[in-house]
Design an enzyme around this catalytic site. Structure first.
Site, short mmCIF file in Angstrom:
data_model
loop_
_atom_site.label_atom_id
_atom_site.label_comp_id
_atom_site.label_asym_id
_atom_site.label_seq_id
_atom_site.Cartn_x
_atom_site.Cartn_y
_atom_site.Cartn_z
CG ASP A 84 -3.59 5.09 8.04
OD1 ASP A 84 -2.70 5.96 7.98
OD2 ASP A 84 -3.85 4.31 7.09
CG ASN B 202 1.21 -5.14 4.58
OD1 ASN B 202 0.63 -4.39 5.35
ND2 ASN B 202 1.25 -4.91 3.28
N GLY C 201 -1.90 -4.27 1.29
CA GLY C 201 -2.00 -5.45 2.15
C GLY C 201 -1.09 -6.59 1.76
CG HIS D 14 -1.43 3.81 4.42
ND1 HIS D 14 -2.26 3.27 5.38
CD2 HIS D 14 -0.94 2.77 3.71
CE1 HIS D 14 -2.28 1.96 5.24
NE2 HIS D 14 -1.48 1.63 4.24
CB SER E 123 -0.94 0.01 1.21
OG SER E 123 -0.21 -0.09 2.42
#
Length: 200
Positions: free
Chosen positions: A178, A97, A68, A181, A31
């Site tokens: 979040d 991840n 992801g 990102h 991502s």
């Protein structure tokens, strides 16, 4: 009508020939490279293509990043991406991840090594982008994780960007809500950092 169809087909074939003639840079990440939460045109891989064009370097940048994605998931997709796009360069930016899930470092390293080997056997050069984990994952794990990328770069003689988020990690304004990102405004900074080591 038939003439218009022939013209349309001819234009499409010409466009394909032009694209085929341009060397491909394949960005293969998660991502952080896919442009999660922002427009695809704003993500650093697209900015890379524009910057190279500005410099007179005619590359086509294909962003095959998937939000992801883990190194194991990437490994299952990678051979098909190599075959489809036949890149001259691969920018490999996976592992974040895996680390966030606390997956074994040995497996992460093996998966990345396999993709690097596959890329090099296909004739592509590889630029590796590293990642780091926050300290709450424990000193042992974070140190082992961070060491994967320079070790692979040395083993396979790769150019390396040690930590993708290095230019923004201490500046909250460059992260989305979040706090994971990067925002659209951060993308140019990420690209500038990558281009310090990646010089196609």
């Amino acid at each position: 009508m038939f003439k218009r169809i022939l013209i349309s087909i001819g234009s499409a074939l010409a466009m394909h020939a032009v694209q085929a003639a341009e060397p491909v840079i394949l960005v293969f990440g998660d991502s952080l490279s896919a442009g999660y939460g922002i427009a695809a045109e704003q993500a650093w891989p697209k900015l890379l293509e524009k910057e190279l064009a500005r410099q007179g370097k005619k590359f086509r940048v294909v962003n095959a990043s998937v939000s992801g994605e883990t190194t194991a998931g990437g490994l299952t997709r990678f051979p098909a991406s190599l075959k489809q796009h036949q890149p001259q360069w691969v920018i490999l930016a996976l592992g974040a991840n895996d680390g966030l899930r606390g997956l074994p470092v040995a497996g992460i390293k093996n998966n990345l090594a396999t993709m690097i080997s596959q890329a090099q056997k296909s004739g592509a050069k590889v630029h590796l982008i590293g990642m780091q984990m926050p300290p709450n994952y424990g000193a042992s794990y974070t140190q082992q994780f961070a060491a994967v990328y320079p070790a692979l770069a040395k083993q396979y003689q790769l150019s390396l960007s040690p930590f993708l988020l290095a230019p923004i990690i201490d500046q909250d304004r460059y992260f989305q809500a979040d706090q994971l990102h990067p925002t659209a405004s951060a993308q140019a900074l990420l690209l500038k950092y990558i281009q310090q080591q990646f010089k196609p």
